[in-house]
Structures are given as C-alpha cells and as structure tokens.
Design a protein around this motif. Structure first.
Motif, mmCIF file in Angstrom:
data_model
loop_
_atom_site.group_PDB
_atom_site.id
_atom_site.type_symbol
_atom_site.label_atom_id
_atom_site.label_comp_id
_atom_site.label_asym_id
_atom_site.label_seq_id
_atom_site.Cartn_x
_atom_site.Cartn_y
_atom_site.Cartn_z
ATOM 1 N N ARG A 64 60.232 67.045 9.678
ATOM 2 C CA ARG A 64 59.713 65.672 9.656
ATOM 3 C C ARG A 64 59.182 65.285 8.270
ATOM 4 O O ARG A 64 58.702 66.125 7.520
ATOM 5 C CB ARG A 64 58.553 65.564 10.650
ATOM 6 C CG ARG A 64 58.926 65.769 12.087
ATOM 7 C CD ARG A 64 59.354 64.477 12.732
ATOM 8 N NE ARG A 64 59.405 64.583 14.178
ATOM 9 C CZ ARG A 64 59.425 63.532 14.978
ATOM 10 N NH1 ARG A 64 59.396 62.318 14.499
ATOM 11 N NH2 ARG A 64 59.483 63.703 16.289
ATOM 12 N N PRO A 65 59.202 63.985 7.950
ATOM 13 C CA PRO A 65 58.553 63.516 6.723
ATOM 14 C C PRO A 65 57.047 63.756 6.762
ATOM 15 O O PRO A 65 56.432 63.821 7.835
ATOM 16 C CB PRO A 65 58.872 62.013 6.706
ATOM 17 C CG PRO A 65 60.089 61.874 7.557
ATOM 18 C CD PRO A 65 59.959 62.913 8.626
ATOM 19 N N LEU A 66 56.441 63.861 5.595
ATOM 20 C CA LEU A 66 55.013 64.180 5.500
ATOM 21 C C LEU A 66 54.157 63.142 6.222
ATOM 22 O O LEU A 66 53.226 63.489 6.955
ATOM 23 C CB LEU A 66 54.619 64.290 4.025
ATOM 24 C CG LEU A 66 53.198 64.793 3.729
ATOM 25 C CD1 LEU A 66 53.197 65.655 2.464
ATOM 26 C CD2 LEU A 66 52.234 63.631 3.544
ATOM 27 N N GLU A 67 54.447 61.866 6.008
ATOM 28 C CA GLU A 67 53.625 60.813 6.624
ATOM 29 C C GLU A 67 53.703 60.879 8.146
ATOM 30 O O GLU A 67 52.710 60.653 8.846
ATOM 31 C CB GLU A 67 54.079 59.440 6.125
ATOM 32 C CG GLU A 67 53.890 59.201 4.642
ATOM 33 C CD GLU A 67 54.991 59.822 3.790
ATOM 34 O OE1 GLU A 67 55.975 60.362 4.368
ATOM 35 O OE2 GLU A 67 54.862 59.787 2.550
ATOM 36 N N THR A 68 54.878 61.189 8.681
ATOM 37 C CA THR A 68 55.038 61.298 10.124
ATOM 38 C C THR A 68 54.258 62.480 10.672
ATOM 39 O O THR A 68 53.626 62.392 11.737
ATOM 40 C CB THR A 68 56.525 61.433 10.489
ATOM 41 O OG1 THR A 68 57.244 60.321 9.952
ATOM 42 C CG2 THR A 68 56.717 61.478 11.996
ATOM 43 N N ASP A 70 51.526 63.770 9.448
ATOM 44 C CA ASP A 70 50.105 63.405 9.460
ATOM 45 C C ASP A 70 49.769 62.526 10.659
ATOM 46 O O ASP A 70 48.716 62.675 11.288
ATOM 47 C CB ASP A 70 49.726 62.688 8.159
ATOM 48 C CG ASP A 70 49.399 63.656 7.030
ATOM 49 O OD1 ASP A 70 49.055 64.827 7.317
ATOM 50 O OD2 ASP A 70 49.476 63.249 5.857
ATOM 51 N N GLN A 71 50.670 61.608 11.002
ATOM 52 C CA GLN A 71 50.430 60.736 12.155
ATOM 53 C C GLN A 71 50.414 61.542 13.452
ATOM 54 O O GLN A 71 49.545 61.338 14.313
ATOM 55 C CB GLN A 71 51.504 59.653 12.225
ATOM 56 C CG GLN A 71 51.446 58.644 11.099
ATOM 57 C CD GLN A 71 52.661 57.742 11.065
ATOM 58 O OE1 GLN A 71 53.538 57.817 11.930
ATOM 59 N NE2 GLN A 71 52.744 56.884 10.060
ATOM 60 N N GLN A 74 47.148 63.906 13.629
ATOM 61 C CA GLN A 74 45.795 63.383 13.451
ATOM 62 C C GLN A 74 44.936 63.642 14.692
ATOM 63 O O GLN A 74 45.468 63.655 15.811
ATOM 64 C CB GLN A 74 45.862 61.886 13.123
ATOM 65 C CG GLN A 74 46.455 61.006 14.199
ATOM 66 C CD GLN A 74 46.523 59.552 13.749
ATOM 67 O OE1 GLN A 74 45.808 59.108 12.851
ATOM 68 N NE2 GLN A 74 47.386 58.793 14.373
ATOM 69 N N VAL A 77 44.173 67.271 9.340
ATOM 70 C CA VAL A 77 44.873 67.134 8.065
ATOM 71 C C VAL A 77 45.132 68.558 7.584
ATOM 72 O O VAL A 77 44.216 69.257 7.171
ATOM 73 C CB VAL A 77 44.049 66.351 7.035
ATOM 74 C CG1 VAL A 77 44.821 66.250 5.718
ATOM 75 C CG2 VAL A 77 43.720 64.963 7.570
ATOM 76 N N ARG A 89 52.464 70.302 0.782
ATOM 77 C CA ARG A 89 51.074 69.922 0.521
ATOM 78 C C ARG A 89 50.204 71.137 0.775
ATOM 79 O O ARG A 89 50.193 71.651 1.894
ATOM 80 C CB ARG A 89 50.634 68.751 1.411
ATOM 81 C CG ARG A 89 49.214 68.272 1.047
ATOM 82 C CD ARG A 89 48.822 67.043 1.822
ATOM 83 N NE ARG A 89 48.600 67.332 3.222
ATOM 84 C CZ ARG A 89 48.650 66.437 4.204
ATOM 85 N NH1 ARG A 89 48.958 65.183 3.931
ATOM 86 N NH2 ARG A 89 48.417 66.774 5.452
ATOM 87 N N LYS A 127 65.285 60.202 5.382
ATOM 88 C CA LYS A 127 64.128 60.908 4.832
ATOM 89 C C LYS A 127 64.156 60.762 3.317
ATOM 90 O O LYS A 127 65.104 60.219 2.747
ATOM 91 C CB LYS A 127 64.170 62.382 5.238
ATOM 92 C CG LYS A 127 64.219 62.600 6.749
ATOM 93 C CD LYS A 127 64.221 64.076 7.097
ATOM 94 C CE LYS A 127 64.312 64.286 8.605
ATOM 95 N NZ LYS A 127 64.251 65.719 8.976
ATOM 96 N N SER A 128 63.122 61.280 2.659
ATOM 97 C CA SER A 128 63.076 61.185 1.200
ATOM 98 C C SER A 128 64.106 62.083 0.547
ATOM 99 O O SER A 128 64.657 61.761 -0.508
ATOM 100 C CB SER A 128 61.677 61.556 0.693
ATOM 101 O OG SER A 128 60.705 60.667 1.180
#
Length: 253
Positions: A64-68, A70-71, A74, A77, A89, A127-128
């Motif tokens: 998964r992408p990093l932002e996803t 984190d969501q 949550q 972190v 990260r 994705k990125s």
C-alpha cells in the motif's frame, strides 16, 4: 518452498525481537475492493501494546502507499515499508525513497487504463512507484489480466511483475519487502534484535527469507507452501496470537 510448521506455542521475547507485519490479509481481512479494507480496532489495540512492549521495534511492510497505510493504522504512527519498500519511513519519521519515476508510472498507468476500459470488476490502482491491477471482483479475468501485464512489461521493461492474491503489480525491480525489512533492521530500535515477519501472500516471501537469514523467523498466514518457518491457519487467528502478548506482559510497559 517448504511446508511451514504450526506456530504452536511460539511467542518471541519482546525485548529481543523486532516485529514486521504485512497489512492486507494479515492485519486486516481481505475485501472485494482495496478501499473497503479496515484493520479491526482489537488488532490496533494489540499492535499498540506490542509496539510498547517491544520498545518501538514494530513496523508494517505493505504494498500500500504510505498515506493509505497511515489512514488504515491510525491512531498508530509506525515505521513503514510502503509500496513493497519503495518508500521507507523509519522510527524517527525520516522518509527514504528512490528517484521518483513519475513519468514512467504515469505512462504505464495510462496505457493500462486504456486497455482496461470496459472490463467490469478489474480495478487499476496507481501508486507512486508502480501500478497494481486487481481482479478479485472478476476472477474469470485472471488470464486476460496476466496477458495484459505481460504485454505491459514488454512495453515498459523498467518494471517487473509481482503477482499476489487476485492482483498483479508492476513495480521497480530494486524494490521488495525483504530489502525493506533489512533497511529497517539496520536502524534503532530494530538493530540488534531478531526479526519476525508475518504475512500471507507471495509478495511477503522475500521478507520471510530475509528474516530467516538474519537468525529470526517468519509466519505465513493461510495454506500453501512457503519459505516461512511457521504458520497460522487463517487471518482471523492472528488476533488471538497477538492477544497472547497482552497476557504475557502488562499493558503499561
């Protein structure tokens, strides 16, 4: 590939081990669509406890992408290996990533989108650092998706294909979950510990191998051969296994 042994009474010492988890099919049940996946609150609570007990040596390594991530995790972190480790990260929040192949990813995604238009149930995930094509909603399209992704690789040879459960990804060849685990293990609070990788899919095999080679261990969730040392029968069993850490150590550690 071998047949992993049952996890049995295996419960690693939280003071001596580092813990790595896949997300889809491991921390969270699989869903028909990627955007429907949720990590159960009880699993998040157990992860919170385990992270504290292990002195912060807990990370998630996922496609998964990093932002996803984190969501989905949550309020936790965590250190992360996102997009199979293309983005790392660390525990201090520092993000490491290769040069962004934005043009190549955009061109690949556009090429696939033009050929998937009108294919019901086949989903394109951008994705990125790569592209994933999901066919969980259309299992009959497996052969067509495999052929399409093979054609994509011939046109975009800077990528490599990574098959998973009802998904095929095109990713950078220098990226895999094993490399992500190794990079995190070189830094505090992971360094000096034994790694344990828990996952459910072929995409986790590189991390299983890396953990085993570092005198650690690995847990495959679900049936089938694997290089993992141990097995949990199904995704729902992980919650009970994580709960054993809460029984072993006080919550306030």
């Amino acid at each position: 590939m071998t047949v992993p042994s049952s996890i049995g009474n295996f419960l690693p010492d939280t003071a001596a081990w580092a813990f790595f988890f896949d997300l889809d099919g491991t921390l969270a049940p699989l869903a028909e669509r990627p955007d429907q996946v949720r990590v159960p609150d009880t699993v998040l609570a157990s992860l919170t406890h385990l992270q504290r007990a292990a002195g912060g040596a807990l990370a998630v390594i996922s496609g998964r992408p990093l932002e996803t991530l984190d969501q989905l995790l949550q309020p936790l972190v965590l250190p992360l290996g996102a997009e199979h480790g293309a983005i790392i990260r660390n525990a201090e929040g520092r993000i490491q990533a290769p040069a962004n192949p934005a043009d190549a990813v955009r061109d690949l995604a556009a090429w696939l989108a033009s050929r998937l238009d009108g294919q019901p149930g086949v989903l394109l995930e951008r994705k990125s650092f790569g592209v994933a094509v999901h066919y969980r909603l259309a299992p009959q399209a497996k052969g067509a998706v495999q052929a399409l992704m093979a054609s994509a690789l011939a046109r975009f040879p800077q990528f490599e294909l990574l098959p998973g459960k009802m998904v095929i990804e095109a990713k950078l060849p220098s990226v895999d979950k094993g490399r992500a685990l190794l990079r995190l293990m070189q830094e505090s609070p992971f360094a000096g510990r034994k790694p344990l990788m828990v996952g459910d899919d072929t995409t986790d095999e590189a991390a299983f191998r890396q953990a085993n080679e570092m005198n650690g261990s690995s847990v495959k969730i679900g049936p089938g051969p694997s290089c993992a040392a141990l097995r949990l029968d199904e995704q729902g069993d992980l919650e009970g296994w994580l709960g054993r850490f809460r029984d072993q150590t006080p919550y306030g550690v």
